[in-house]
Design an enzyme around this catalytic site. Structure first.
Site, PDB file in Angstrom:
ATOM      1  N   ASP A   1     -61.220  42.528  56.996  1.00 12.92           N
ATOM      2  CA  ASP A   1     -61.373  41.098  57.272  1.00 12.92           C
ATOM      3  C   ASP A   1     -62.815  40.644  56.995  1.00 12.92           C
ATOM      4  O   ASP A   1     -63.421  39.947  57.794  1.00 12.92           O
ATOM      5  CB  ASP A   1     -60.950  40.791  58.716  1.00 12.92           C
ATOM      6  CG  ASP A   1     -60.554  39.325  58.888  1.00 12.92           C
ATOM      7  OD1 ASP A   1     -60.353  38.636  57.865  1.00 12.92           O
ATOM      8  OD2 ASP A   1     -60.450  38.872  60.039  1.00 12.92           O
TER       9      ASP A   1
ATOM     10  N   LYS B   1     -67.519  38.796  74.258  1.00 11.74           N
ATOM     11  CA  LYS B   1     -66.247  38.358  73.679  1.00 11.74           C
ATOM     12  C   LYS B   1     -65.151  38.595  74.710  1.00 11.74           C
ATOM     13  O   LYS B   1     -64.938  39.716  75.167  1.00 11.74           O
ATOM     14  CB  LYS B   1     -65.968  39.168  72.412  1.00 11.74           C
ATOM     15  CG  LYS B   1     -64.667  38.845  71.724  1.00 11.74           C
ATOM     16  CD  LYS B   1     -64.775  39.287  70.278  1.00 11.74           C
ATOM     17  CE  LYS B   1     -63.453  39.690  69.677  1.00 11.74           C
ATOM     18  NZ  LYS B   1     -63.649  40.288  68.360  1.00 11.74           N
TER      19      LYS B   1
END
Ligand code: NAG
Ligand code: NAG
Ligand code: NAG
Length: 727
Positions: free
Chosen positions: A534, A437
């Site tokens: 989340d 990432k």
């Protein structure tokens, strides 16, 4: 002595029931069974006689209902009685009817009873169901809303119940102000003077009206907005039945909420609206504001960026609207940038030596992790008082290695776009496949997110959490290296017709269980108590065997072991998964994660996204749809067709029920993750009945709220940044 006793009995045992044989004369009253309310004739001081209801025990006399507000008796005699056609009627000497319950009923044998909640009801004399009312005073309110009384529409009878002020303090005649449930936009309460809006509460947010912050934290009352095929109504109930409260629209158009105090005895005006202080964004007078304008306000303040964009698409025919929407979007962007700058400086300050955590005494510990909104700041201690390393406990990779591994971050290696950057597939020199990432450089906030994630996840080990292999932090570049997940994220399966066929019921159930185990670990079983904040389908990754792993800890927060709730001014998360209390007030807790889990669960069962159903005919969002089907006794209709016919009905039903329990509007009503695990793994544990879910958006609103399709994969679109009203 005995006679005296009988006499005493006769005097004190006032009846609560009116029958055809026993009219109520001017100097008699009905008293409810528990002596809470009294009904009878009264003169408010204008020399007229009215039938009214007041509190039996409270002085000065407080009237809560008037039968004949516009048709008083002017002489000094009259009777309230049940007449031949079964109705309640107010008649004078000459037999003229001044007021009547005026129902056309075939039942002639009726009785009227005054109940302890202040409702005066007319019902068949011998009915098995005592709640089979032919008529009730709660359907015809005067200026007062009592607990359990409903404001708004009864969809079966077509009655719209609303309050109307007295003309003056000593004249109960119909006054100028009406207080109604307005359902043209999001449901809200509105005071009208004639047809003009005088004041509004702001839309219902799932817990309270957003423009009435005073409703926040009131723990002895429960406010409720009911919406189903029978009704759309607002009501409240007292959680402590020995307390009295009432909501009044007074003759000058002010809404007053009173609570009765026992010591000293008086009606305390708990709040009143509109009040003099009008920095409140909803508490304003406006004559031409209709539902449309309000919607834009709503969108700007809490529905987030993507909804605004979409609504501007939907309304492209209306230049004025678009202009307004664009204006607000630009405003929101400016706000966002300002916010980022603010956060940046706050962080800088927090990191400078004079603000260092090291200087704080042990009492500062719990806050160590909470100083900067949403972001955990380096700390030398954890909650157990052990000394921990400030360094990242992870292997460091150099940038060049990762560039080679990912083919120089080529598009072909791109796996997707996450919260704060792109994710690439990489092959390390030893042949190990990883996911890399790369945080976007523009996003200053991303660095803290990254450190947060690294610190957190390095300490966590669970087979349902994605594993971080290492990281790379160089001047310009911040990267995280994860284990590679062959099957990408859950959303890529769930919401795509063809791939969703691969998810049979058995696999789905295992995915649900796996997520539940992972979340339980975060909440309870790890060294810390972690709120993910989340949880959503795109943050659930699937390995080769379709085992689910929770990922993306960028905005997760650590709680102290005895901490149950925190509050943030910056609400970050994803619309559709956020619980009402988090979205509206910034309160988050394990309960708000449970809400998101519930949404996720229902998505897995139904194969539909919570916002915007794939079925374009449906205007209900997933939660309301699930709730509706559940109440209609058709929960199985929710099941994704792609699953086919191979499933255990029992398991599906249990899952849907668990999902509904998790998305309950009231955070404290939701089960804990350990309870969820228990319910998921046992066929025999009795399950509670689900209550009303949060964010029950009514029919017809959703078309304006449908988000764009691709926003789940976009970076900023999925982040909702909100500054909540000043507190
Ligand atoms: C009211 O009822 C009482 C008792 O039945 C009766 O005597 C009286 O005449 C009635 N008065 C009126 C005004 O109807
Ligand atoms: C209910 O309210 C009364 C009066 O304030 C108080 O004395 C009592 O303790 C309360 N009961 C509960 C269960 O909170
Ligand atoms: C209505 O309520 C407001 C606020 O408490 C008060 O100032 C006003 O005097 C009231 N009006 C009447 C007519 O009692």
């Amino acid at each position: 002595m005995f006679i005296f006793f009988l006499f005493y009995l006769f005097l004190s045992e006032a009846s609560d029931t009116l029958t055809s044989l026993q009219p109520l004369t001017i100097n008699q009253t009905l008293v409810s069974n528990g002596e809470v309310f009294e009904l009878g004739f009264f003169d408010p001081g204008n020399n007229n006689l009215y039938i009214g209801i007041w509190y039996k025990q409270i002085q000065p006399i407080t009237y809560v209902w008037v039968a004949n507000r516009d048709t008083p008796i002017t002489s000094s005699s009259g009777n309230l009685t049940i007449v031949d056609n079964g109705n309640i009627a107010l008649v004078n000497q000459t037999g003229s009817v001044f007021w009547s319950s005026n129902q056309s009923t075939t039942v002639v044998k009726t009785v009227a009873q005054l109940l302890d909640n202040g409702n005066f009801v007319l019902r068949p004399e011998n009915d098995e169901n005592p709640e089979n009312y032919i008529w009730q005073s709660f359907d015809y309110p005067t200026d007062t809303l009592l607990p359990e009384m409903k404001l708004g529409w009864d969809r079966k009878s077509g009655i719209n119940r609303f309050l109307r002020s007295w003309k003056t303090n000593d004249d109960p005649a119909t006054g100028d102000y009406a207080f109604k449930l307005d359902i043209r936009g999001f449901p809200e309460l509105v005071t009208f003077i004639n047809e003009t809006i005088h004041w509004r509460t702001g839309p219902w947010n799932g817990i309270r009206f957003s423009g009435v912050p005073q409703m926040k934290g009131v723990d002895f009352m429960r406010f409720e907005l009911q919406e189903n095929s029978d009704e759309i109504s607002y009501s409240y109930e007292m959680l402590n039945s020995s307390l009295y409260s009432r909501l009044v629209i007074n003759s000058s158009g002010v809404n007053q909420r009173f609570v009765w105090y026992e010591q000293p005895k008086y009606w305390n005006e708990f709040w009143s609206f509109p009040d003099d202080d009008s920095c409140d964004k909803f508490g304003y007078a406006g004559s031409e504001d209709g539902g449309q304008d309000l919607y834009v306000r709503v969108a700007a303040s809490y529905l987030g960026q993507s909804q605004i964009t979409e609504s501007s698409k939907n309304r492209s025919g209306n230049g004025n609207q678009v202009g307004r929407v664009v204006g607000i979007s630009v405003g929101a962007c400016v706000l966002l940038i300002l916010l980022m700058i603010l956060v940046y400086f706050k962080m800088k300050r927090a990191k400078s030596p004079e603000n260092s955590m090291d200087r704080e005494g042990p009492q500062g510990r719990t806050d160590d992790f909470l100083v900067n909104n949403g972001v955990i700041i380096p700390s030398r201690r954890d909650y157990h008082g052990e000394t921990t390393m400030d360094e990242l406990e992870l292997p460091l990779f150099d940038f060049a290695t990762l560039a080679i591994a990912t083919n120089n971050f080529s598009d072909r290696n791109k796996l997707g776009q996450g919260g704060f950057g792109c994710v690439y597939k990489g092959i390390l020199t030893e042949g190990e496949v990883v996911a890399v990432k790369r945080l976007s450089r523009v996003c200053e906030q991303g660095i803290e997110e990254l450190k947060n994630e690294v610190r957190l996840i390095a300490k966590l080990q669970h087979r349902n959490l994605v594993r971080v292999i290492g990281c790379c932090i160089e001047v310009e570049e911040k990267l995280l290296i994860y284990e590679f997940m062959e099957n990408k994220s859950l959303d890529t399966f769930l919401f795509e017709k063809e791939k969703s066929m691969k998810l049979n019921w058995k696999i789905r159930l295992e995915i649900i269980r796996g997520i539940a185990r992972g979340l339980l670990y975060l909440h309870q079983d790890s060294r810390f108590k972690i709120i993910h904040r989340d949880m959503k389908a795109s943050n659930i990754l699937l390995d080769k065997e379709m085992n689910p792993k929770i990922s993306d800890f960028g905005i997760a927060r650590i709680f102290g072991s005895d901490q149950t709730e925190a509050e943030t001014k910056i609400v970050v998360g994803t619309y559709g998964y956020m619980s009402p209390e988090y979205m509206m007030n910034g309160y988050f807790s394990t309960n708000s994660d449970v809400f998101s889990f519930g949404v996720l669960l229902l998505e897995i069962v139904s194969g539909k996204r919570n916002r915007g159903s794939s079925n374009t005919n449906s205007q209900l969002n997933l939660l309301s749809q699930a709730w509706k089907l559940w109440n209609e006794g058709n929960p199985l209709k929710l099941l994704d067709e792609s699953i086919g016919t191979k499933y255990s009905e029992n398991e599906v039903l249990r899952c849907i029920q668990i999902g509904l329990l998790c998305v309950e509007e009231q955070p404290e009503g939701r089960p804990t993750m350990s309870k969820v695990m228990l319910l998921l793994s046992s066929e025999t544990v009795r399950m509670p009945r689900p209550k009303h879910p949060g964010f029950f958006i009514s029919k017809g609103h959703l078309e304006t709220v449908t988000p764009s399709k691709q926003d789940d994969s976009m970076t900023m679109n999925q982040i909702t940044l909100t500054i909540l009203d000043g507190r």
